[in-house]
Design a protein around this motif. Structure first.
Motif, PDB file in Angstrom:
ATOM      1  N   TRP A  36       0.860  -1.183   0.000  1.00 40.20           N
ATOM      2  CA  TRP A  36       0.000   0.000   0.000  1.00 40.20           C
ATOM      3  C   TRP A  36       0.901   1.239   0.000  1.00 40.20           C
ATOM      4  CZ3 TRP A  36      -5.125   0.330  -0.729  1.00 40.20           C
ATOM      5  CH2 TRP A  36      -5.916  -0.809  -0.504  1.00 40.20           C
ATOM      6  N   PHE A  37       0.509   2.210  -0.789  1.00 41.38           N
ATOM      7  CA  PHE A  37       1.229   3.475  -0.886  1.00 41.38           C
ATOM      8  C   PHE A  37       0.215   4.607  -0.783  1.00 41.38           C
ATOM      9  CE2 PHE A  37       5.388   1.955  -2.243  1.00 41.38           C
ATOM     10  CZ  PHE A  37       5.080   0.655  -2.600  1.00 41.38           C
ATOM     11  N   ARG A  38       0.729   5.806  -0.591  1.00 44.80           N
ATOM     12  CA  ARG A  38      -0.151   6.968  -0.587  1.00 44.80           C
ATOM     13  C   ARG A  38       0.589   8.172  -1.151  1.00 44.80           C
ATOM     14  NH1 ARG A  38      -0.717   8.082   5.967  1.00 44.80           N
ATOM     15  NH2 ARG A  38       1.422   8.858   6.323  1.00 44.80           N
ATOM     16  N   GLN A  39      -0.202   9.105  -1.673  1.00 44.36           N
ATOM     17  CA  GLN A  39       0.374  10.330  -2.225  1.00 44.36           C
ATOM     18  C   GLN A  39      -0.515  11.498  -1.856  1.00 44.36           C
ATOM     19  OE1 GLN A  39       1.203  10.194  -6.442  1.00 44.36           O
ATOM     20  NE2 GLN A  39       2.681  11.847  -6.251  1.00 44.36           N
ATOM     21  N   ALA A  40       0.041  12.401  -1.090  1.00 45.00           N
ATOM     22  CA  ALA A  40      -0.661  13.619  -0.708  1.00 45.00           C
ATOM     23  C   ALA A  40      -0.382  14.696  -1.749  1.00 45.00           C
ATOM     24  CB  ALA A  40      -0.199  14.071   0.671  1.00 45.00           C
ATOM     25  N   GLY A  42       1.029  17.540  -3.772  1.00 47.39           N
ATOM     26  CA  GLY A  42       2.318  18.198  -3.744  1.00 47.39           C
ATOM     27  C   GLY A  42       3.453  17.383  -3.157  1.00 47.39           C
ATOM     28  N   LYS A  43       3.174  16.145  -2.826  1.00 46.43           N
ATOM     29  CA  LYS A  43       4.205  15.297  -2.230  1.00 46.43           C
ATOM     30  C   LYS A  43       4.441  14.060  -3.086  1.00 46.43           C
ATOM     31  CE  LYS A  43       3.454  16.711   2.571  1.00 46.43           C
ATOM     32  NZ  LYS A  43       3.260  16.227   3.975  1.00 46.43           N
ATOM     33  N   GLU A  44       5.578  13.436  -2.842  1.00 47.57           N
ATOM     34  CA  GLU A  44       5.891  12.215  -3.560  1.00 47.57           C
ATOM     35  C   GLU A  44       5.105  11.038  -2.991  1.00 47.57           C
ATOM     36  OE1 GLU A  44      10.508  13.224  -4.865  1.00 47.57           O
ATOM     37  OE2 GLU A  44      10.070  11.597  -3.472  1.00 47.57           O
ATOM     38  N   ARG A  45       4.914  10.039  -3.823  1.00 48.61           N
ATOM     39  CA  ARG A  45       4.258   8.827  -3.365  1.00 48.61           C
ATOM     40  C   ARG A  45       5.165   8.123  -2.351  1.00 48.61           C
ATOM     41  NH1 ARG A  45       1.210   5.214  -7.777  1.00 48.61           N
ATOM     42  NH2 ARG A  45       0.562   7.369  -8.230  1.00 48.61           N
ATOM     43  N   GLU A  46       4.556   7.664  -1.275  1.00 47.95           N
ATOM     44  CA  GLU A  46       5.338   7.025  -0.221  1.00 47.95           C
ATOM     45  C   GLU A  46       4.730   5.690   0.177  1.00 47.95           C
ATOM     46  OE1 GLU A  46       5.355   9.478   3.267  1.00 47.95           O
ATOM     47  OE2 GLU A  46       3.207   9.227   3.633  1.00 47.95           O
ATOM     48  N   SER A  47       5.586   4.836   0.691  1.00 52.20           N
ATOM     49  CA  SER A  47       5.120   3.535   1.139  1.00 52.20           C
ATOM     50  C   SER A  47       4.377   3.656   2.463  1.00 52.20           C
ATOM     51  CB  SER A  47       6.312   2.593   1.301  1.00 52.20           C
ATOM     52  OG  SER A  47       5.899   1.378   1.887  1.00 52.20           O
ATOM     53  N   VAL A  48       3.286   2.921   2.553  1.00 50.47           N
ATOM     54  CA  VAL A  48       2.550   2.792   3.817  1.00 50.47           C
ATOM     55  C   VAL A  48       2.916   1.469   4.477  1.00 50.47           C
ATOM     56  CG1 VAL A  48       0.259   2.535   4.849  1.00 50.47           C
ATOM     57  CG2 VAL A  48       0.633   4.215   3.022  1.00 50.47           C
ATOM     58  N   TYR A  95      -2.966   3.900  -2.811  1.00 47.59           N
ATOM     59  CA  TYR A  95      -2.813   2.962  -3.909  1.00 47.59           C
ATOM     60  C   TYR A  95      -2.368   1.594  -3.382  1.00 47.59           C
ATOM     61  CZ  TYR A  95      -2.426   7.267  -6.694  1.00 47.59           C
ATOM     62  OH  TYR A  95      -2.645   8.487  -7.268  1.00 47.59           O
ATOM     63  N   CYS A  96      -2.859   0.549  -4.018  1.00 48.86           N
ATOM     64  CA  CYS A  96      -2.276  -0.768  -3.769  1.00 48.86           C
ATOM     65  C   CYS A  96      -1.421  -1.119  -4.983  1.00 48.86           C
ATOM     66  CB  CYS A  96      -3.339  -1.827  -3.526  1.00 48.86           C
ATOM     67  SG  CYS A  96      -4.375  -2.219  -4.937  1.00 48.86           S
ATOM     68  N   ALA A  97      -0.486  -2.019  -4.773  1.00 51.58           N
ATOM     69  CA  ALA A  97       0.426  -2.392  -5.838  1.00 51.58           C
ATOM     70  C   ALA A  97       0.945  -3.806  -5.621  1.00 51.58           C
ATOM     71  CB  ALA A  97       1.592  -1.416  -5.910  1.00 51.58           C
TER      72      ALA A  97
END
Length: 124
Positions: A36-40, A42-48, A95-97
């Protein structure tokens, strides 16, 4: 073609909970780890976080550790992200991946299939 579909996002007050789901349209989970990842904005996508095939190994980012839980149901080709005690800073598209390997990793480049994302908004 691998397709991942997230659902369960929405608007929640701080301190609340949400459960995200990620379903595959084909038998694509095994034997790969899922993340699972997330992107706020103005920020880069990051791992959750991430989870191995059997669910025996999970990884969580420090920012969500103790609040978020990842699980998977391989029979349903679905993974879940249980989010508790949500904070406004958790607001993002989630996001899931699917990983290219079987081990958990936070490296975005190690994931080759992505869902379209689901919005999570936490109000203060």
């Amino acid at each position: 073609q691998v397709q991942l579909v997230e659902s369960g996002g929405g608007l929640v007050q701080a301190g609340g909970s949400l459960r995200l789901s990620c379903a595959s349209t084909s038998r694509t989970f095994s034997p790969y780890a899922m993340g699972w990842f997330r992107q706020a904005p103005g920020k880069e996508r990051e791992s959750v976080g991430a989870i191995t095939l059997t669910g025996g190994t999970t990884y969580y980012a420090d920012s969500v550790k103790g609040r978020f839980t990842i699980s998977r149901d391989n029979a349903k080709n679905t993974i879940y992200l249980e989010m508790n005690n949500l904070k406004p800073e958790d607001t993002a598209v989630y996001y899931c991946a699917r990983s290219t390997g079987m081990g958990t990793t936070a490296n975005l480049n190690s994931y080759n299939y992505w869902g379209q994302g689901t919005q999570v908004t936490v109000s203060s």
